[in-house]
Design an enzyme around this catalytic site. Structure first.
Site, PDB file in Angstrom:
ATOM      1  N   HIS B  56       0.843  -1.199   0.000  1.00 18.69           N
ATOM      2  CA  HIS B  56       0.000   0.000   0.000  1.00 18.69           C
ATOM      3  C   HIS B  56       0.880   1.252   0.000  1.00 18.69           C
ATOM      4  CE1 HIS B  56      -4.060  -1.784   1.613  1.00 18.69           C
ATOM      5  NE2 HIS B  56      -3.611  -2.396   0.532  1.00 18.69           N
ATOM      6  N   GLU B  58       0.812   3.897   1.808  1.00 19.38           N
ATOM      7  CA  GLU B  58       1.278   4.341   3.129  1.00 19.38           C
ATOM      8  C   GLU B  58       2.467   3.517   3.615  1.00 19.38           C
ATOM      9  OE1 GLU B  58      -1.809   3.394   2.204  1.00 19.38           O
ATOM     10  OE2 GLU B  58      -3.306   4.097   3.627  1.00 19.38           O
ATOM     11  N   CYS B  86      -6.247   1.632   5.742  1.00 20.29           N
ATOM     12  CA  CYS B  86      -6.833   0.355   6.174  1.00 20.29           C
ATOM     13  C   CYS B  86      -6.226  -0.029   7.519  1.00 20.29           C
ATOM     14  CB  CYS B  86      -6.560  -0.724   5.122  1.00 20.29           C
ATOM     15  SG  CYS B  86      -4.850  -1.322   5.133  1.00 20.29           S
ATOM     16  N   CYS B  89      -2.334  -0.489   7.434  1.00 23.72           N
ATOM     17  CA  CYS B  89      -1.584   0.776   7.398  1.00 23.72           C
ATOM     18  C   CYS B  89      -1.742   1.543   8.709  1.00 23.72           C
ATOM     19  CB  CYS B  89      -2.034   1.612   6.205  1.00 23.72           C
ATOM     20  SG  CYS B  89      -1.617   0.815   4.634  1.00 23.72           S
TER      21      CYS B  89
END
EC number: 3.5.4.33
Lengths: 147, 147
Positions: B56, B58, B86, B89
């Protein structure tokens, strides 16, 4: 010999990873990912070595297993990890839709259950395999840190 | 010119990262990490390209920022991300003890708040910066996927 490749066998492999972390001065947590009785990925905590909070044993094993399988979903796979996953790792396991998670020792403070994080509804969980050994290694590490 | 380096400025940079993800056929989410009005890390979603659920925006920005700073704690840093993080993260952000998280559009289904995940108690959160633009890009992506 039919019981050779059981949960204890694979958790011992995860414990060897935890010991490798311990030797590097890392919080001793280790993980392996298994599919069809075969280890396809290993990892141990490297947050200090890599200067990276994301470098937990499970995260590395997930990345490695996906690379090996050539697919990002870990259906049919089992993760063995020596400590209950944190919410970050549980979140990654959620996305992976992994079939089974087996952990040795619970983490009542930072474990995903205490923090309220969700694994995927299809993921089965088993705890307590080699708990004493995994817990003893963590306790030894933190005692040495304090002393 | 005193307002140049404000939240909108940095969220625009995160949106540029989201657009880079979009161009690669990835779910368009982008992130930047800022300290003292300076971008020290960027990332965009690469889960398909890298075949890795952990890739992801992040997560990559956190790893990159820690490498830049030479320390795994992101105190004094702000993460700008185009979609609510999410639980994975958010879990990584928890460990990083980041000072501030600014996100554009909420994720009512898979966002960390709906999932029950905790950020660090010291982390301040702001939402809704450039929400319309970030949301439009996500909607465009998913509409094209369906068609």
């Amino acid at each position: 010999m039919t019981d050779t490749f059981d949960d204890v066998y694979f958790m011992k492999k995860a414990l060897q990873e935890a010991e490798a972390a311990y030797e590097k001065g890392e919080v001793p947590v280790g993980a392996v990912i298994v599919v069809d009785y075969r280890i396809i990925a290993k990892g141990h905590n490297l947050t200090e070595t890599l200067i990276d909070v994301t470098a937990h044993a499970e995260m590395q094993a997930i990345t490695s297993a996906s690379g090996f399988l050539g697919g990002k979903y870990l259906k049919g796979c089992t993760l063995y990890v020596t400590l209950e996953p944190c919410q970050m790792c549980a979140g990654a396991l959620y996305w992976s839709q992994i079939s089974r998670v087996v952990f040795a020792t619970p983490d009542p403070h930072r474990g995903y259950r205490a923090m309220g994080t969700s694994l995927h509804p299809k993921t089965q969980v088993k705890e307590g395999v080699m708990e004493e050994e995994a817990s003893a290694l963590l306790k030894k590490f933190f005692k040495e840190k304090r002393d």
